[in-house]
Enzyme design. Structure first.
Site, PDB file in Angstrom:
ATOM      1  N   LYS A  89       0.841  -1.204   0.000  1.00  0.00           N
ATOM      2  CA  LYS A  89       0.000   0.000   0.000  1.00  0.00           C
ATOM      3  C   LYS A  89       0.873   1.251   0.000  1.00  0.00           C
ATOM      4  O   LYS A  89       1.785   1.397   0.821  1.00  0.00           O
ATOM      5  CB  LYS A  89      -0.853   0.041   1.275  1.00  0.00           C
ATOM      6  CG  LYS A  89      -2.164  -0.696   1.170  1.00  0.00           C
ATOM      7  CD  LYS A  89      -2.840  -0.657   2.524  1.00  0.00           C
ATOM      8  CE  LYS A  89      -4.319  -0.479   2.405  1.00  0.00           C
ATOM      9  NZ  LYS A  89      -4.957  -0.448   3.734  1.00  0.00           N
TER      10      LYS A  89
HETATM   11  C1  E4P Z   1      -8.443  -0.102   4.244  1.00  0.00           C
HETATM   12  O1  E4P Z   1      -7.682  -0.382   3.348  1.00  0.00           O
HETATM   13  C2  E4P Z   1      -8.317   1.131   5.020  1.00  0.00           C
HETATM   14  O2  E4P Z   1      -7.005   1.284   5.480  1.00  0.00           O
HETATM   15  C3  E4P Z   1      -9.277   1.161   6.163  1.00  0.00           C
HETATM   16  O3  E4P Z   1     -10.503   0.590   5.758  1.00  0.00           O
HETATM   17  C4  E4P Z   1      -9.457   2.555   6.709  1.00  0.00           C
HETATM   18  O4  E4P Z   1     -10.486   2.546   7.638  1.00  0.00           O
HETATM   19  P1  E4P Z   1     -10.767   3.752   8.662  1.00  0.00           P
HETATM   20  O5  E4P Z   1     -11.323   4.891   7.882  1.00  0.00           O
HETATM   21  O6  E4P Z   1     -11.761   3.168   9.602  1.00  0.00           O
HETATM   22  O7  E4P Z   1      -9.455   4.086   9.307  1.00  0.00           O
END
Ligand code: E4P
Length: 231
Positions: A89
């Site tokens: 990522k």
């Molecule tokens: C997924 O890839 C994201 O990192 C995650 O769903 C972010 O979620 P949040 O907005 O609850 O931090």
């Protein structure tokens, strides 16, 4: 299969893998911290290898922990070397809007053959550009979009249309789940995957009326053992 689990909890991953309803796992530094991964990259590596092995061949997304372009490249190569099913990522841009990140994503995909999930995106237009840069996955944070007062489903519909129209390979992951309803509504809007926190996945399965129905069936089955056969 459209559901990923948004967690670093081994227990939760085991639970939903066993049920056969998840096809990948996503993490980020906040999720790792919340799920008890302390001790820097060494611990991230150990946990990532453990999860990647459990879920193989399904993908595990692991986020770089730096925004320095050279270090992002180095970390991405290290992470991808931990297991074949690790996807790296990279945030859409730096904390102050630094623009080097998409070039890093492109280099990883095109020159290093590393699958990239461009993350932390709040709009279809950001995701579209990440897809043009060659990302395998583009992550839209649906819950955060809604919390800002925009409609995440509208962004997903627009995004899916342009990805299809321009025949881009990127798959849409919508994350940041906040409600049980998010999974179906985001898939219906055009997401290829929704990454769900474990509590919401459980909430999708358990229904009060199903509980009552099952209780009645079991109670009647028990009663029927004590009722004499007629005829
Ligand atoms: C997924 O890839 C994201 O990192 C995650 O769903 C972010 O979620 P949040 O907005 O609850 O931090």
């Amino acid at each position: 299969m459209p559901i990923f689990l948004d967690t670093a909890s081994i227990r939760e991953i085991e639970r939903f893998l066993e049920m056969g309803i998840i096809r990948g796992v996503t993490t980020n530094p906040s999720i790792l911290l919340k799920d008890g991964v302390a001790g820097g990259i060494k611990s991230v590596k150990a946990k990532s290898i453990e999860i990647a092995k459990m879920i193989a061949p399904y993908p595990l997304s692991v986020e770089v922990t730096t925004n320095d372009p050279c270090m992002m490249l180095q970390q991405a190569c290290d992470f991808a070397g931990w297991a074949n099913n690790i996807v790296v990522k990279i945030a859409i841009h730096g904390p102050d809007g630094e623009l080097e990140n998409l070039a890093v994503a492109r280099q990883l995909e095109e020159q290093r053959n590393i699958r990239v999930n461009v993350t932390a995106m709040m709009s279809a237009q950001q995701c579209f550009l990440a897809a043009l840069a060659g990302a395998t996955y583009v992550s839209l944070f649906g819950g955060r979009v809604n919390n800002m007062g925009y409609n995440s489903c509208d962004e997903i519909k627009k995004l899916r249309k342009v990805l299809d129209d321009f025949e881009l390979k990127a798959k849409i992951i919508v994350g940041s789940t906040r409600e049980v309803l998010n999974v179906i509504e985001w898939l219906e809007a055009g997401a290829h995957f929704v990454t769900v926190v474990p509590s919401l996945l459980e909430g999708m399965i358990v229904h009060p009326y199903s509980k009552e129905t099952v209780q009645t069936f079991l109670a009647d089955a028990a009663k029927s053992k004590t009722v004499p056969k007629s005829g």
